[in-house]
Design a protein around this motif. Structure first.
Motif, PDB file in Angstrom:
ATOM      1  N   GLY A 405       0.790  -1.227   0.000  1.00  0.00           N
ATOM      2  CA  GLY A 405       0.000   0.000   0.000  1.00  0.00           C
ATOM      3  C   GLY A 405       0.815   1.266   0.000  1.00  0.00           C
ATOM      4  N   ASP A 429       7.371  -7.360   0.625  1.00  0.00           N
ATOM      5  CA  ASP A 429       6.932  -5.968   0.486  1.00  0.00           C
ATOM      6  C   ASP A 429       6.496  -5.833  -0.967  1.00  0.00           C
ATOM      7  OD1 ASP A 429       6.694  -3.257   0.132  1.00  0.00           O
ATOM      8  OD2 ASP A 429       8.725  -2.757   0.778  1.00  0.00           O
ATOM      9  N   THR A 430       5.185  -5.829  -1.170  1.00  0.00           N
ATOM     10  CA  THR A 430       4.641  -5.999  -2.517  1.00  0.00           C
ATOM     11  C   THR A 430       4.175  -4.672  -3.095  1.00  0.00           C
ATOM     12  OG1 THR A 430       2.465  -6.415  -1.581  1.00  0.00           O
ATOM     13  CG2 THR A 430       3.857  -8.347  -1.979  1.00  0.00           C
ATOM     14  N   GLN A 433      -0.704  -1.838  -7.827  1.00  0.00           N
ATOM     15  CA  GLN A 433      -1.717  -0.785  -7.870  1.00  0.00           C
ATOM     16  C   GLN A 433      -3.072  -1.352  -8.263  1.00  0.00           C
ATOM     17  OE1 GLN A 433       0.098   1.406 -11.263  1.00  0.00           O
ATOM     18  NE2 GLN A 433       0.445   3.013  -9.757  1.00  0.00           N
ATOM     19  N   THR A 434      -4.100  -0.550  -8.051  1.00  0.00           N
ATOM     20  CA  THR A 434      -5.437  -0.918  -8.511  1.00  0.00           C
ATOM     21  C   THR A 434      -5.369  -1.347  -9.978  1.00  0.00           C
ATOM     22  OG1 THR A 434      -6.351   0.744  -7.020  1.00  0.00           O
ATOM     23  CG2 THR A 434      -7.809  -0.065  -8.777  1.00  0.00           C
ATOM     24  N   ASP A 524       4.764   6.473 -10.273  1.00  0.00           N
ATOM     25  CA  ASP A 524       5.489   6.362  -9.011  1.00  0.00           C
ATOM     26  C   ASP A 524       6.956   6.685  -9.245  1.00  0.00           C
ATOM     27  OD1 ASP A 524       3.427   5.661  -7.368  1.00  0.00           O
ATOM     28  OD2 ASP A 524       4.187   3.680  -6.856  1.00  0.00           O
ATOM     29  N   ARG A 539       4.184   8.585  -5.061  1.00  0.00           N
ATOM     30  CA  ARG A 539       3.521   9.075  -6.266  1.00  0.00           C
ATOM     31  C   ARG A 539       4.179  10.337  -6.791  1.00  0.00           C
ATOM     32  NH1 ARG A 539      -0.535   5.621  -8.206  1.00  0.00           N
ATOM     33  NH2 ARG A 539      -1.055   7.444  -9.457  1.00  0.00           N
ATOM     34  N   ARG A 550      -5.587   5.736  -1.450  1.00  0.00           N
ATOM     35  CA  ARG A 550      -5.194   6.663  -2.508  1.00  0.00           C
ATOM     36  C   ARG A 550      -6.237   7.759  -2.659  1.00  0.00           C
ATOM     37  NH1 ARG A 550      -3.982   3.746  -8.134  1.00  0.00           N
ATOM     38  NH2 ARG A 550      -4.418   5.440  -9.558  1.00  0.00           N
TER      39      ARG A 550
HETATM   40  C1  WT7 Z   1      -0.109   3.103  -5.032  1.00  0.00           C
HETATM   41  C2  WT7 Z   1      -1.280   2.334  -5.540  1.00  0.00           C
HETATM   42  C3  WT7 Z   1      -1.612  -2.124  -4.183  1.00  0.00           C
HETATM   43  C4  WT7 Z   1      -2.848  -2.143  -3.446  1.00  0.00           C
HETATM   44  C5  WT7 Z   1      -3.023  -1.036  -2.480  1.00  0.00           C
HETATM   45  C6  WT7 Z   1      -2.920   0.345  -3.048  1.00  0.00           C
HETATM   46  C7  WT7 Z   1       1.614   2.760  -3.504  1.00  0.00           C
HETATM   47  C8  WT7 Z   1       1.461   0.267  -3.147  1.00  0.00           C
HETATM   48  C9  WT7 Z   1       3.422  -0.171  -2.320  1.00  0.00           C
HETATM   49  C10 WT7 Z   1       4.626  -0.697  -1.757  1.00  0.00           C
HETATM   50  C11 WT7 Z   1       5.533   1.456  -1.895  1.00  0.00           C
HETATM   51  C12 WT7 Z   1       3.372   1.204  -2.621  1.00  0.00           C
HETATM   52  C13 WT7 Z   1       2.194   3.246  -4.820  1.00  0.00           C
HETATM   53  C14 WT7 Z   1       1.141   2.856  -5.827  1.00  0.00           C
HETATM   54  N1  WT7 Z   1       2.127   1.445  -3.123  1.00  0.00           N
HETATM   55  N2  WT7 Z   1       2.221  -0.709  -2.666  1.00  0.00           N
HETATM   56  N3  WT7 Z   1       4.759  -1.986  -1.421  1.00  0.00           N
HETATM   57  N4  WT7 Z   1       5.647   0.165  -1.572  1.00  0.00           N
HETATM   58  N5  WT7 Z   1       4.418   2.012  -2.395  1.00  0.00           N
HETATM   59  O1  WT7 Z   1      -3.470   0.425  -4.343  1.00  0.00           O
HETATM   60  O2  WT7 Z   1      -4.801   2.522  -4.154  1.00  0.00           O
HETATM   61  O3  WT7 Z   1      -4.088   1.665  -6.388  1.00  0.00           O
HETATM   62  O4  WT7 Z   1      -2.415   2.650  -4.795  1.00  0.00           O
HETATM   63  O5  WT7 Z   1       0.202   2.685  -3.705  1.00  0.00           O
HETATM   64  O6  WT7 Z   1       2.365   4.624  -4.776  1.00  0.00           O
HETATM   65  O7  WT7 Z   1       1.158   3.636  -6.992  1.00  0.00           O
HETATM   66  P1  WT7 Z   1      -3.770   1.839  -4.962  1.00  0.00           P
END
Ligand code: WT7
Length: 670
Positions: A405, A429-430, A433-434, A524, A539, A550
């Motif tokens: 996240g 640590d995954t 994104q959506t 990102d 971001r 987000r």
């Molecule tokens: C944004 C996407 C993935 C599902 C939850 C969020 C940030 C996500 C990480 C991570 C650093 C991360 C990014 C991405 N993000 N996972 N492991 N390390 N940043 O989904 O609402 O679509 O957000 O979450 O900035 O672009 P989302």
């Protein structure tokens, strides 16, 4: 993800043990996968990276092979109309039968599919057999109220079993779902229903939050008043006597509808691999949320494969992802991925600190959870609360931990590793994104060294790189942007009925259209090291990440400027020690308006009405002007630095440098 609200004023509760941990772990920058984990892991051959690279895109057949297909696909990938890629073309399948029927037929009828924990202590378990029965009954109910294949059904439900049941029932009859996070406001619901022309709404009377019964139906009803089309609703009775179960015009009672169709047998509708499975609205740079479209074959194969390879799930596992199903994490890694694999997935209705701050650890101990997936914001809150809470529980059932996240700071990573995983569990640590549907950048838990703070290399078959503004790969250590230059099965296919915006948002920055070279831009920032490990910096668009959620700054700004008396607003993210980022709103009032508490309250209320409490500003700062460049551009970077309490750089290029001090003083005095 559970947010950290309500705990901000707590003193840190770090004992001596933590001080010791600091000393021992602070210096350590790399961790090897624990032997005990490696011995049993699903993926242990490091040759998988090369194998996928050499055999791309056919390597993704491995993912497709995790599913049962009614008709085999003709091609793994069709890139004729790139970037409108198609995966597993002409393959036919049904997502609900992949998540249910085949497990029931394969002898897992009595295995738990969903173990649900209500906030007030109730529990419900659905075996695969029971889940299939209820999904069929509700699928018949949906048809009864008029839902047909390809109709978008909006699900506005909290973390109760009826949410995944409704998702699977929609999937069964080929009706795409659009889940709207229950914490979103009435206006946010209406906007999403209008955008998707959705004529069906599944919602509930209310739910519990920190012991209080919240009236959800009132919010749904308010939202419906702003929906343009006629809507038929179904209402789940979550609270019984606690809240009047008022149905209103055209609404049906969920229990009655299911009872009427008890025992129904509903054949899963045959769907094309590329048919839409669901829509999920997410925030972008503009004020209007984007309707991300995911399809049946590629998405399901990708979430199943990543659940197996990264989360290491096997059918015998009890697995828990503490996200909310209202976000993509919950779709992919509470519902579709784990259920496609036949795993037991745990669902928790409430907050991590109710009734006590050990609630999550109690749930892990009680259910003997094998794999746990949560967010950095939650981990930072646990850290703040102190290790006494997990220490009260036996967490030895855990085998693997995950985070998602937002970037995780090494200190939080190490705390998680030591106090939750007892140094026996790898952490993944995954990054994803959506839009990506599933995980993209992460270590494989039995193969790669872990480096706290760095997500890791791209997954096998995922072609992610870090580039500079011109698209050239950057040197190790420099900062650049993440790009993905090959498609992957879980990718979004388009933005709902808006192909132009799809191209513009994701495929314009780095693609070479003339050469038919398409590069996906996730917006990102990142760094890469000599081993190819990617550290995500956050971001680079006008999106902020509050507790892993987000939020679009434009959406918040447009809510604020709608308040009478407000002339202009700029919203930025400022650093926050638990939430990661928090919302800071800089507001200019119209002449003659006073910056009163009442004005501040109206601004906060407007944001909550437009989006929901998650977008509530941490601070509303009134200022006579915003810092602007000579060409009139708002210096957002500077506003972020002020909000984060950072050293302020050179302000001499501003048209109005004096305003910076004035705003910063205001923050200091609060
Ligand atoms: C944004 C996407 C993935 C599902 C939850 C969020 C940030 C996500 C990480 C991570 C650093 C991360 C990014 C991405 N993000 N996972 N492991 N390390 N940043 O989904 O609402 O679509 O957000 O979450 O900035 O672009 P989302």
């Amino acid at each position: 993800m559970p947010d950290g609200s309500g705990i901000m004023s707590e003193e840190s509760n770090e004992g001596e043990a933590d001080v010791e941990l600091e000393a021992r772990l602070a210096e350590q920058e790399a961790f090897e996968p624990p032997e005990s984990f490696v011995e049993q892991a699903n993926v242990t051959d490091e040759g998988i990276y090369e194998e996928f690279e050499e055999n791309w895109p056919e390597c993704w057949e491995q993912a497709a092979d995790l599913l049962s297909w009614e008709e085999e696909y003709d091609a793994v990938l069709n890139d004729e109309d790139a970037p409108f890629y198609e995966w597993f073309t002409d393959g036919k399948l049904n997502a609900s039968s992949n998540c249910l029927d085949r497990h029931v037929e394969n002898g897992a009828k009595n295995r738990a599919a969903i173990k649900w924990e209500g906030e007030m202590g109730e529990t419900r378990t659905y075996t695969y057999g029971e889940l299939l029965n209820e999904v069929e009954a509700f699928a018949a109910g949906l048809r009864d109220i008029g839902v047909e294949e390809d109709d978008v059904v909006t699900l506005y439900l909290p973390m109760i079993p009826e949410l995944p049941i409704a998702m699977l029932a929609c999937a069964r009859i080929g009706a795409p779902h659009s889940v709207v996070f229950a914490g979103f406001s009435a206006d946010a619901l209406a906007m999403r229903m209008n955008a998707a022309d959705s004529e069906y709404l599944i919602t509930c009377d209310g739910y519990y939050r920190r012991g209080d019964a919240l009236n959800h139906k009132e919010k749904a009803d308010k939202g419906l008043r702003s929906v343009d089309q006629d809507v038929t609703s179904v209402v789940v009775d979550r609270l019984g006597e606690e809240l009047t179960h008022f149905l209103g015009n055209d609404a049906r009672d969920y229990d009655e509808l299911v009872a009427e169709h008890e025992g129904a047998s509903v054949e899963p509708v045959t769907r094309d691999a590329e048919d839409m499975l669901f829509l999920m609205y997410t925030s972008g740079t503009t004020g209007e949320p984007k309707g991300v479209k995911h399809t049946t074959g590629g998405y399901l194969a990708y979430t199943a494969w990543t659940s197996q390879a990264v989360l290491d799930l096997v059918p015998e596992d009890t697995y828990w992802c503490s996200a909310d199903i209202g976000w993509i994490t919950g779709h992919s890694y509470i519902v579709y991925g784990p259920l496609a694999l036949g795993t037991t997935t745990v669902m928790y209705e409430g907050t991590p600190d109710y009734p006590e701050r050990d609630r999550l650890w109690e749930i892990i101990e009680k259910n003997r959870v094998d794999v746990f997936y949560t967010a950095p914001t939650a981990i930072r809150a646990f850290m703040k609360w102190g290790s006494d809470y997990p220490e009260q529980h036996d967490l030895s059932s855990l085998r693997l931990l995950g985070t998602v996240g937002e970037p995780i700071n090494p200190r939080a990573w190490k705390w998680y590793y030591k106090h939750i995983g007892d140094e026996e569990c790898p952490i993944v640590d995954t990054w994803w994104q959506t839009e990506t549907g599933g995980m993209m950048i992460t270590t494989l838990p039995a193969i790669n060294t872990m480096k706290p703070g760095s997500a890791g290399p791209p997954l096998p078959g995922v072609s992610a790189t870090v580039v500079d503004a011109a698209g050239e790969e950057i040197e190790a250590g420099e900062a650049g942007y993440v790009t993905v230059d090959k498609p992957w099965p879980g990718m979004l296919r388009t933005l709902y009925e808006n192909d132009d915006r799809f191209i513009e948002e994701y495929w314009t920055e780095y693609s070479d259209e003339a050469a038919d070279e398409w590069v996906y831009f996730p917006e990102d920032g990142a760094k890469i090291d000599d081993d190819g490990y990617i550290t995500i910096l956050g971001r680079v668009d006008d999106v902020i990440n509050v507790s892993g959620h987000r939020l679009g700054t434009m959406e918040i700004e447009s809510a604020i400027v709608g308040v009478s008396g407000v002339a202009e607003a700029a919203v930025v993210g400022g650093d926050h020690d638990v939430k990661g980022e928090a919302v800071y709103a800089y507001v200019i009032l119209e002449d003659g308006q006073e910056p009163t508490d009442d004005m501040r309250d109206r601004i906060v209320a407007a944001v909550e009405d437009a989006i929901g409490p998650i977008a509530r500003p941490e601070e509303v700062l009134f200022t006579p002007e915003l810092p602007k460049t000579r060409s009139g551009k708002i210096m957002r970077r500077l506003l972020e630095d002020i909000a984060s309490g950072n050293e302020l750089g050179d302000t001499s290029t501003l048209r109005n440098p004096e305003i910076v001090e004035e705003i910063a003083d205001q923050i200091d005095s609060e």
